[in-house]
Design a protein around this motif. Structure first.
Motif, short mmCIF file in Angstrom:
data_model
loop_
_atom_site.label_atom_id
_atom_site.label_comp_id
_atom_site.label_asym_id
_atom_site.label_seq_id
_atom_site.Cartn_x
_atom_site.Cartn_y
_atom_site.Cartn_z
N SER A 2 -10.81 -1.46 7.77
CA SER A 2 -9.38 -1.34 8.01
C SER A 2 -8.77 -0.51 6.90
O SER A 2 -9.40 -0.20 5.90
N GLY A 3 -7.50 -0.17 7.08
CA GLY A 3 -6.81 0.66 6.10
C GLY A 3 -6.15 1.83 6.76
O GLY A 3 -6.43 2.17 7.92
N LYS A 4 -5.25 2.49 6.04
CA LYS A 4 -4.48 3.60 6.60
C LYS A 4 -5.36 4.77 7.03
O LYS A 4 -4.96 5.55 7.90
N PHE A 5 -6.53 4.89 6.42
CA PHE A 5 -7.38 6.04 6.72
C PHE A 5 -8.70 5.62 7.36
O PHE A 5 -9.70 6.35 7.28
N LYS A 8 -11.38 8.02 9.15
CA LYS A 8 -11.22 9.37 8.65
C LYS A 8 -12.35 9.73 7.69
O LYS A 8 -12.88 8.86 6.99
N GLU A 30 -8.77 2.54 1.35
CA GLU A 30 -7.89 2.57 2.53
C GLU A 30 -8.67 2.88 3.81
O GLU A 30 -8.10 3.29 4.81
N ASN A 225 -2.85 7.97 -6.36
CA ASN A 225 -1.78 7.39 -5.56
C ASN A 225 -0.96 8.47 -4.86
O ASN A 225 -0.54 8.30 -3.71
N LEU A 228 -2.90 9.92 -1.85
CA LEU A 228 -2.77 9.07 -0.66
C LEU A 228 -1.47 9.36 0.06
O LEU A 228 -1.43 9.46 1.30
N GLU A 232 -0.68 11.42 4.17
CA GLU A 232 0.01 10.89 5.36
C GLU A 232 1.47 11.31 5.44
O GLU A 232 2.21 10.82 6.29
N GLU A 234 3.79 13.27 6.91
CA GLU A 234 3.70 14.07 8.13
C GLU A 234 4.62 15.28 8.16
O GLU A 234 4.37 16.25 8.88
#
Length: 255
Positions: A2-5, A8, A30, A225, A228, A232, A234
């Motif tokens: 799991s994680g934002k990435f 990927k 992440e 940091n 990261l 994202e 955008e």
């Protein structure tokens, strides 16, 4: 996983230590799978791989286009296509204008500038095909004109990285590929304090603390940091984010 990435694939050049290592760890935490690039620090690269669940190591000198081409093909075979590229690999030689060393300057140019070009061009076809991707280039606040001694020719290479970032953002934006840069200040890494005595390190820290608004020295995690965030962000491209504790010793107010 799991994680934002999650899902990927992130390629970090020069990832075996310092800022690159911190960035690789942050993306892994992440959820990303990490391609750890190194050139000569095989031991450190293997140690980093051993601490990460989803990572592989890949040796390549980023200044050599053929080695980069082979590396990216191996990354795709072992981990998948690259979604996020962090062009972190770099070297740093300190000498003034009157002490110009052509061989050292050429080597900095080969790695710091051509390395960005070589690696970007090799991951670009996939990003164009899928209509998306994030590229993060590691520049330096030296490119903006800080007054630390001996940085003249290093700063030239990092100024080129800043301009490459803008031009790449302009040319790749049509493919929804975002290109941004981070300009770190003085960060405590093997490159900046390696081989120095405790007294020398203490003096360096004092010098840089006196020249930041926050009276701090940088840590690699601070840069990770921001990486990261940029991966994202955008609606952000062509930007250089300065992360230097609020340096106050810029050479001039002119542009």
């Amino acid at each position: 996983m799991s994680g934002k990435f999650a899902g990927k694939v992130v390629l970090v050049t020069g990832a075996s230590k310092g800022i690159g290592k911190a960035i690789a760890k942050a993306f892994h935490d992440e959820g990303a799978s990490i391609a750890i690039n190194y050139s000569s620090s095989e031991k450190q690269a293997k140690e980093l791989k051993g601490s990460l669940e989803r990572a592989e190591i890949f040796r390549a000198d980023v200044s050599n286009r053929e080695e980069v081409k082979t590396m990216v093909a191996e990354v795709e075979r072992k981990l998948g296509k690259v979604d996020i590229l962090v062009n972190n690999a770099g070297i740093w030689y300190l000498f003034g204008i009157e002490d110009y060393d052509e061989s050292k300057f050429n080597r900095m140019w080969e790695i710091n500038v051509k390395g960005v070009i070589n690696t970007t061009l090799e991951v670009l076809p996939h990003m164009k095909e899928k209509k998306g991707g994030a590229i993060i280039n590691i520049a330096s606040n030296a490119s903006l004109g800080t007054s630390a001694f001996g940085n003249t020719f290093y700063s030239l290479t990092k100024a080129a990285v800043v301009m490459l970032t803008r031009r790449m953002a302009f040319e790749f934006g049509r493919y929804n590929i975002r290109v941004n840069a981070i300009a770190p200040g003085w960060i405590e890494t093997d490159m900046t304090i390696g081989g120095k005595t405790k007294e020398e390190i203490d003096n360096l820290e004092k010098w840089f603390k006196e020249r930041t608004m926050l009276s701090m020295v940088g840590k690699p995690e601070y840069i990770a940091n921001v990486a990261l965030f940029l991966a994202e962000a955008e609606y952000m491209t062509g930007q250089t984010v300065v992360v230097d504790g609020g340096r106050i010793d810029y050479l001039t107010h002119g542009i």
